[in-house]
Design an enzyme around this catalytic site. Sequence first.
Site, short mmCIF file in Angstrom:
data_model
loop_
_atom_site.label_atom_id
_atom_site.label_comp_id
_atom_site.label_asym_id
_atom_site.label_seq_id
_atom_site.Cartn_x
_atom_site.Cartn_y
_atom_site.Cartn_z
N GLY A 107 0.81 -1.21 0.00
CA GLY A 107 0.00 0.00 0.00
C GLY A 107 0.85 1.26 0.00
O GLY A 107 0.61 2.18 0.78
N THR A 115 1.52 3.53 -2.59
CA THR A 115 1.36 4.49 -3.67
C THR A 115 1.06 5.89 -3.17
O THR A 115 1.16 6.86 -3.93
CB THR A 115 0.24 4.07 -4.64
N ILE A 129 1.13 7.33 4.16
CA ILE A 129 2.20 6.81 5.00
C ILE A 129 3.05 5.79 4.25
O ILE A 129 4.27 5.79 4.35
CB ILE A 129 1.61 6.19 6.29
N GLY A 130 2.40 4.94 3.47
CA GLY A 130 3.14 3.92 2.73
C GLY A 130 4.13 4.51 1.76
O GLY A 130 5.29 4.05 1.66
N SER A 149 -1.94 1.11 14.91
CA SER A 149 -2.56 2.41 15.13
C SER A 149 -2.77 2.61 16.62
O SER A 149 -2.87 1.63 17.38
CB SER A 149 -3.90 2.49 14.41
N TYR A 194 -12.38 -1.34 12.86
CA TYR A 194 -11.02 -0.92 12.55
C TYR A 194 -10.11 -1.17 13.75
O TYR A 194 -9.02 -1.73 13.62
CB TYR A 194 -11.01 0.56 12.17
#
Length: 264
Positions: free
Chosen positions: A14, A16, A19-20, A142, A155
């Site tokens: 992830g 693109t 944070i990634g 998180s 989540y």
Amino acid sequence: MHISLSGKTALVTGSTQGIGYAIAKGLAQAGAKVFVNGRDEEKTSDAAEQLSQSVDGAGVLLPVAADVGTAEGCKDLVEKTGSVDILVNNVGIFGPEDFFEVEDATWETFLEVNVMSGVRLSRAYLPAMKDKGWGRVVFLSSESAVNIPGEMVHYGVTKAANLATSRGLAKVMAGTGVTVNSVLPGPTLTEGVRTMLADEIDENTSFEEAAAEMARRDRPSTIIRRAATPEEVANMVVYVASEQASATTGAALRVEGGIVESII
């Protein structure tokens, strides 16, 4: 401290945007060869090209499009990359929703993307790291793993699962030279947060101001009183992926601005 990841190969899922992307860029700046990953082939290639242009001496930054939210996508990614020295399980989805309105299908999607992607990829890449005697696996959890949010119970559950998985895998890799850790961001200036705050951003209120207000309103225990930048989160990941962090494993490393009300 000078961090060098020269000669190391890294995969950031992830990566693109958000944070990634910041993590991929940070690892590349430290000298690693980075596999950039996303679901969309064009977007993934564009992100890799952007990194190549923005990081001097980055070498080859390889785009690998694959949907790691599925078992097939994880298998495809592993086949395309071969072994890696550093695995950053960053990919994740989030969004506020009333607990009583969250259907089974949504729970299953969150579990597949946020939890099972890291489980499958760690299972695939860790054996070669163990054989080599060196490796780094980092899970992006998180602060919601510790402060389960009432507006995003599904989540929070997946982020807590990241902590449990990384701690358990650190024990599985005990004494091998391979470390496994989690990094816990708080509110961060990402595209996803920008979308959440779209109605609060106007000519009088910037994205940064709206995000700071959200942090103070929704996470009143914040000490920095603002949202973090993706680069601030990436800095922690780059460190824990380095040789200098060789004695840090099984840890939950917080980059959440002091939101979590705990001294350890």
